[in-house]
Write a protein that holds these residues in place. Sequence first.
Motif, PDB file in Angstrom:
ATOM      1  N   PRO A   1      -3.177  20.683   4.757  1.00 46.97           N
ATOM      2  CA  PRO A   1      -2.763  20.565   3.344  1.00 46.97           C
ATOM      3  C   PRO A   1      -2.420  21.930   2.740  1.00 46.97           C
ATOM      4  N   THR A   2      -1.734  21.889   1.605  1.00 51.62           N
ATOM      5  CA  THR A   2      -1.355  23.117   0.898  1.00 51.62           C
ATOM      6  C   THR A   2      -1.551  22.939  -0.599  1.00 51.62           C
ATOM      7  N   MET A   3      -2.100  23.971  -1.242  1.00 52.07           N
ATOM      8  CA  MET A   3      -2.098  24.042  -2.706  1.00 52.07           C
ATOM      9  C   MET A   3      -0.891  24.901  -3.087  1.00 52.07           C
ATOM     10  N   MET A   4       0.159  24.265  -3.573  1.00 47.34           N
ATOM     11  CA  MET A   4       1.340  25.034  -3.977  1.00 47.34           C
ATOM     12  C   MET A   4       1.103  25.641  -5.357  1.00 47.34           C
ATOM     13  N   PHE A   5       1.993  26.521  -5.797  1.00 48.83           N
ATOM     14  CA  PHE A   5       1.954  26.964  -7.188  1.00 48.83           C
ATOM     15  C   PHE A   5       3.341  27.439  -7.607  1.00 48.83           C
TER      16      PHE A   5
ATOM     17  N   ASP B   1       0.859  -1.192   0.000  1.00 52.88           N
ATOM     18  CA  ASP B   1       0.000   0.000   0.000  1.00 52.88           C
ATOM     19  C   ASP B   1       0.893   1.240   0.000  1.00 52.88           C
ATOM     20  N   CYS B   2       0.980   1.910  -1.148  1.00 53.58           N
ATOM     21  CA  CYS B   2       1.721   3.181  -1.258  1.00 53.58           C
ATOM     22  C   CYS B   2       0.754   4.283  -1.645  1.00 53.58           C
ATOM     23  N   SER B   3      -0.475   4.211  -1.153  1.00 61.14           N
ATOM     24  CA  SER B   3      -1.506   5.168  -1.570  1.00 61.14           C
ATOM     25  C   SER B   3      -1.378   6.503  -0.845  1.00 61.14           C
ATOM     26  N   GLY B   4      -0.468   6.621   0.109  1.00 60.49           N
ATOM     27  CA  GLY B   4      -0.376   7.857   0.898  1.00 60.49           C
ATOM     28  C   GLY B   4      -1.445   7.918   1.973  1.00 60.49           C
TER      29      GLY B   4
ATOM     30  N   LEU C   1      -4.777  18.885  -4.754  1.00 54.36           N
ATOM     31  CA  LEU C   1      -4.374  19.486  -3.482  1.00 54.36           C
ATOM     32  C   LEU C   1      -3.281  18.636  -2.812  1.00 54.36           C
ATOM     33  N   GLY C   2      -2.279  19.287  -2.210  1.00 55.87           N
ATOM     34  CA  GLY C   2      -1.189  18.560  -1.546  1.00 55.87           C
ATOM     35  C   GLY C   2      -1.566  18.161  -0.128  1.00 55.87           C
ATOM     36  N   ILE C   3      -1.781  16.861   0.071  1.00 54.62           N
ATOM     37  CA  ILE C   3      -2.195  16.343   1.390  1.00 54.62           C
ATOM     38  C   ILE C   3      -0.952  15.875   2.145  1.00 54.62           C
ATOM     39  N   ARG C   4      -0.792  16.326   3.364  1.00 53.38           N
ATOM     40  CA  ARG C   4       0.392  15.926   4.145  1.00 53.38           C
ATOM     41  C   ARG C   4       0.141  14.715   5.036  1.00 53.38           C
ATOM     42  N   GLU C   5      -1.051  14.598   5.553  1.00 52.11           N
ATOM     43  CA  GLU C   5      -1.295  13.512   6.515  1.00 52.11           C
ATOM     44  C   GLU C   5      -2.753  13.082   6.468  1.00 52.11           C
TER      45      GLU C   5
ATOM     46  N   ALA D   1       4.090   1.538   2.716  1.00 47.97           N
ATOM     47  CA  ALA D   1       5.253   2.432   2.613  1.00 47.97           C
ATOM     48  C   ALA D   1       4.794   3.839   2.270  1.00 47.97           C
ATOM     49  N   GLY D   2       5.585   4.835   2.699  1.00 51.94           N
ATOM     50  CA  GLY D   2       5.259   6.220   2.382  1.00 51.94           C
ATOM     51  C   GLY D   2       4.664   6.931   3.576  1.00 51.94           C
ATOM     52  N   ARG D   3       3.943   8.021   3.321  1.00 50.50           N
ATOM     53  CA  ARG D   3       3.474   8.862   4.426  1.00 50.50           C
ATOM     54  C   ARG D   3       2.405   8.189   5.282  1.00 50.50           C
ATOM     55  N   CYS D   4       1.852   7.056   4.802  1.00 55.97           N
ATOM     56  CA  CYS D   4       0.848   6.336   5.599  1.00 55.97           C
ATOM     57  C   CYS D   4       1.462   5.178   6.380  1.00 55.97           C
TER      58      CYS D   4
ATOM     59  N   GLY E   1      -3.226   5.093   2.992  1.00 53.35           N
ATOM     60  CA  GLY E   1      -3.480   3.771   3.579  1.00 53.35           C
ATOM     61  C   GLY E   1      -4.815   3.197   3.137  1.00 53.35           C
ATOM     62  N   ASP E   2      -5.210   3.485   1.893  1.00 52.47           N
ATOM     63  CA  ASP E   2      -6.528   3.027   1.408  1.00 52.47           C
ATOM     64  C   ASP E   2      -6.652   1.504   1.474  1.00 52.47           C
ATOM     65  N   LEU E   3      -5.668   0.814   0.887  1.00 56.43           N
ATOM     66  CA  LEU E   3      -5.778  -0.647   0.827  1.00 56.43           C
ATOM     67  C   LEU E   3      -5.766  -1.236   2.237  1.00 56.43           C
TER      68      LEU E   3
ATOM     69  N   ALA F   1       9.127  12.206   8.808  1.00 54.06           N
ATOM     70  CA  ALA F   1       9.468  11.117   7.879  1.00 54.06           C
ATOM     71  C   ALA F   1       8.456  10.944   6.751  1.00 54.06           C
ATOM     72  N   ARG F   2       7.487  11.875   6.622  1.00 51.17           N
ATOM     73  CA  ARG F   2       6.556  11.826   5.487  1.00 51.17           C
ATOM     74  C   ARG F   2       7.183  12.400   4.228  1.00 51.17           C
ATOM     75  N   VAL F   3       8.367  13.031   4.325  1.00 47.14           N
ATOM     76  CA  VAL F   3       8.905  13.721   3.149  1.00 47.14           C
ATOM     77  C   VAL F   3       9.493  12.729   2.149  1.00 47.14           C
ATOM     78  N   SER F   4       9.818  13.260   0.953  1.00 46.50           N
ATOM     79  CA  SER F   4      10.143  12.387  -0.185  1.00 46.50           C
ATOM     80  C   SER F   4      11.280  11.411   0.110  1.00 46.50           C
ATOM     81  N   GLY F   5      12.372  11.894   0.727  1.00 48.32           N
ATOM     82  CA  GLY F   5      13.535  11.028   0.937  1.00 48.32           C
ATOM     83  C   GLY F   5      13.163   9.778   1.711  1.00 48.32           C
ATOM     84  N   ALA F   6      12.487   9.960   2.832  1.00 54.37           N
ATOM     85  CA  ALA F   6      12.090   8.808   3.653  1.00 54.37           C
ATOM     86  C   ALA F   6      11.091   7.922   2.903  1.00 54.37           C
ATOM     87  N   CYS F   7      10.212   8.551   2.107  1.00 56.03           N
ATOM     88  CA  CYS F   7       9.242   7.748   1.335  1.00 56.03           C
ATOM     89  C   CYS F   7       9.957   6.898   0.292  1.00 56.03           C
ATOM     90  N   PHE F   8      11.001   7.453  -0.347  1.00 58.01           N
ATOM     91  CA  PHE F   8      11.784   6.648  -1.308  1.00 58.01           C
ATOM     92  C   PHE F   8      12.369   5.431  -0.593  1.00 58.01           C
TER      93      PHE F   8
HETATM   94  C1  LIG Z   1       2.359  20.904  -0.277  1.00 57.92           C
HETATM   95  C2  LIG Z   1       3.416  19.899   0.009  1.00 57.92           C
HETATM   96  C3  LIG Z   1       4.749  20.257  -0.094  1.00 57.92           C
HETATM   97  C4  LIG Z   1       5.739  19.317   0.147  1.00 57.92           C
HETATM   98  N1  LIG Z   1       7.047  19.684  -0.004  1.00 57.92           N
HETATM   99  C5  LIG Z   1       8.016  18.751   0.151  1.00 57.92           C
HETATM  100  C6  LIG Z   1       9.387  19.088  -0.085  1.00 57.92           C
HETATM  101  O1  LIG Z   1       9.728  20.233  -0.411  1.00 57.92           O
HETATM  102  N2  LIG Z   1      10.309  18.109   0.067  1.00 57.92           N
HETATM  103  C7  LIG Z   1       9.968  16.826   0.406  1.00 57.92           C
HETATM  104  O2  LIG Z   1      10.842  15.955   0.500  1.00 57.92           O
HETATM  105  N3  LIG Z   1       8.682  16.489   0.658  1.00 57.92           N
HETATM  106  C8  LIG Z   1       7.709  17.420   0.523  1.00 57.92           C
HETATM  107  N4  LIG Z   1       6.390  17.085   0.762  1.00 57.92           N
HETATM  108  C9  LIG Z   1       6.075  15.733   1.265  1.00 57.92           C
HETATM  109  C10 LIG Z   1       6.132  14.661   0.225  1.00 57.92           C
HETATM  110  O3  LIG Z   1       6.015  15.193  -1.063  1.00 57.92           O
HETATM  111  C11 LIG Z   1       5.003  13.619   0.425  1.00 57.92           C
HETATM  112  O4  LIG Z   1       4.705  13.392   1.765  1.00 57.92           O
HETATM  113  C12 LIG Z   1       5.460  12.318  -0.208  1.00 57.92           C
HETATM  114  O5  LIG Z   1       5.674  12.507  -1.589  1.00 57.92           O
HETATM  115  C13 LIG Z   1       4.410  11.224   0.011  1.00 57.92           C
HETATM  116  O6  LIG Z   1       4.797  10.108  -0.760  1.00 57.92           O
HETATM  117  P1  LIG Z   1       3.875   8.831  -0.828  1.00 57.92           P
HETATM  118  O7  LIG Z   1       4.546   7.907  -1.798  1.00 57.92           O
HETATM  119  O8  LIG Z   1       3.568   8.343   0.543  1.00 57.92           O
HETATM  120  O9  LIG Z   1       2.482   9.341  -1.411  1.00 57.92           O
HETATM  121  P2  LIG Z   1       2.180  10.041  -2.816  1.00 57.92           P
HETATM  122  O10 LIG Z   1       3.409  10.621  -3.416  1.00 57.92           O
HETATM  123  O11 LIG Z   1       0.999  10.917  -2.544  1.00 57.92           O
HETATM  124  O12 LIG Z   1       1.746   8.813  -3.748  1.00 57.92           O
HETATM  125  C14 LIG Z   1       0.526   8.158  -3.572  1.00 57.92           C
HETATM  126  C15 LIG Z   1       0.044   7.700  -4.950  1.00 57.92           C
HETATM  127  O13 LIG Z   1      -1.032   6.786  -4.791  1.00 57.92           O
HETATM  128  C16 LIG Z   1      -2.108   7.164  -5.642  1.00 57.92           C
HETATM  129  N5  LIG Z   1      -3.341   6.727  -4.988  1.00 57.92           N
HETATM  130  C17 LIG Z   1      -3.853   7.170  -3.833  1.00 57.92           C
HETATM  131  N6  LIG Z   1      -4.982   6.501  -3.521  1.00 57.92           N
HETATM  132  C18 LIG Z   1      -5.177   5.594  -4.513  1.00 57.92           C
HETATM  133  C19 LIG Z   1      -6.184   4.617  -4.744  1.00 57.92           C
HETATM  134  N7  LIG Z   1      -7.194   4.431  -3.884  1.00 57.92           N
HETATM  135  N8  LIG Z   1      -6.073   3.867  -5.867  1.00 57.92           N
HETATM  136  C20 LIG Z   1      -5.049   4.056  -6.729  1.00 57.92           C
HETATM  137  N9  LIG Z   1      -4.073   4.968  -6.554  1.00 57.92           N
HETATM  138  C21 LIG Z   1      -4.145   5.735  -5.453  1.00 57.92           C
HETATM  139  C22 LIG Z   1      -2.001   8.661  -5.754  1.00 57.92           C
HETATM  140  O14 LIG Z   1      -2.632   9.127  -6.912  1.00 57.92           O
HETATM  141  C23 LIG Z   1      -0.478   8.877  -5.787  1.00 57.92           C
HETATM  142  O15 LIG Z   1       0.009   8.746  -7.094  1.00 57.92           O
HETATM  143  C24 LIG Z   1       5.385  18.005   0.527  1.00 57.92           C
HETATM  144  C25 LIG Z   1       4.041  17.637   0.642  1.00 57.92           C
HETATM  145  C26 LIG Z   1       3.062  18.580   0.383  1.00 57.92           C
HETATM  146  C27 LIG Z   1       1.621  18.161   0.498  1.00 57.92           C
END
Ligand SMILES: Cc1cc2nc3c(=O)[nH]c(=O)nc-3n(C[C@H](O)[C@H](O)[C@H](O)COP(=O)(O)OP(=O)(O)OC[C@H]3O[C@@H](n4cnc5c(N)ncnc54)[C@H](O)[C@@H]3O)c2cc1C
Length: 304
Positions: free
Chosen positions: A52-56, A25-28, A163-167, A239-242, A30-32, A253-260
């Motif tokens: 959450p934040t909407m970046m631009f 489950d990498c849905s961010g 929209l950018g969801i953090r948690e 794996a990932g933020r969930c 924890g859907d599955l 540890a929700r940030v990209s490096g730890a998620c990778f």
């Molecule tokens: C606004 C914002 C700014 C950030 N800035 C930074 C930064 O500068 N540096 C940094 O390192 N981190 C940053 N982060 C944190 C980081 O980007 C995320 O926490 C991280 O990418 C989460 O990775 P993930 O793989 O867990 O989830 P995600 O990258 O969200 O991947 C989840 C994937 O699963 C898919 N998915 C979800 N549900 C389902 C479903 N039911 N069925 C099928 N597919 C599904 C989604 O579409 C998505 O593609 C930021 C986060 C936010 C919100």
Amino acid sequence: MTEIDAVLVETKSGRVAVRANIFIDCSGDGDLASFAGAPFEIGDADGNMLYPTMMFRLNGVDPDKAGEAWKTIPALMDEAEKRGVHFPRKGAIVRPMKHESEWRVNVTQLKTGNGRAIDGTDARELSAGESEGRRQALAFFEFLKANAPGFANSYVVDIPPQLGIRETRRVTGRYSLTRDDVLLCASFPDTIGVNGWPIEAHVAGDVVWGWPDIPGSRGFNHLPYRMLLPLKIGNLLVAGRCASMTHEGQSAARVSGACFVMGEAAATAAHLGLAANADPVDIDIRRLQETLKRNGVFLGMETP
Ligand SMILES: Cc1cc2nc3c(=O)[nH]c(=O)nc-3n(C[C@H](O)[C@H](O)[C@H](O)COP(=O)(O)OP(=O)(O)OC[C@H]3O[C@@H](n4cnc5c(N)ncnc54)[C@H](O)[C@@H]3O)c2cc1C
């Protein structure tokens, strides 16, 4: 232990069942895991999640005039607030990208009518967040154009499609990474890699940081394999933020490096589990670590 038999997905060809011996489950969100009945937590003790934040992204910024705008923009915002302008949050992150005229803006904050963070697992709240996020982004763009040196001729290049969801859900595993683990740079025998990001808590109206002792500490914590092993479901990795973390541990540890790191470890563990006909909890951790190391992962064991 429950086992997942198949995931049902809706596709252009209609409904399809994807069967497997091990799922990740990498849905961010924890859907599955949650749909399969794994326990999870949401938010802090009162259920408050990171906002959450909407970046631009902007282009057309004059880099010479903008200078170190990330240092001066907070003061411009303070002055504007005295004139009655309202901003969704402090702690604006306005930084240049690789191309010096292109800048990213991380400043909006999405909440519900009662002030709580938009819930990224609630379809209606997500929809409301999409339109309010765009409204906030454009309002801050107008503020920058009118007030920040170098931004007068800037234009919006893009607003994210989502929209950018953090948690949202944090799936409870055999270990939950904590605030102390991050701040005290914890070590774990089942390390699968490291997190070097500090606590970055997006609380109501602000961003609050928490740092390990620098330079007194090594500046990173191990991520234990047990974070990826949800309770109750035998053939699932998360794996990932969930993954399994406390609210505060997740704010780091929700940030990209730890998620990778978590994603690579989960995939490698699934491969080892399939080869040994074993559930993820029963794989040989030493073998997992050796494989990750061979593939270039920094496990952090060498640095005390
Ligand atoms: C606004 C914002 C700014 C950030 N800035 C930074 C930064 O500068 N540096 C940094 O390192 N981190 C940053 N982060 C944190 C980081 O980007 C995320 O926490 C991280 O990418 C989460 O990775 P993930 O793989 O867990 O989830 P995600 O990258 O969200 O991947 C989840 C994937 O699963 C898919 N998915 C979800 N549900 C389902 C479903 N039911 N069925 C099928 N597919 C599904 C989604 O579409 C998505 O593609 C930021 C986060 C936010 C919100």
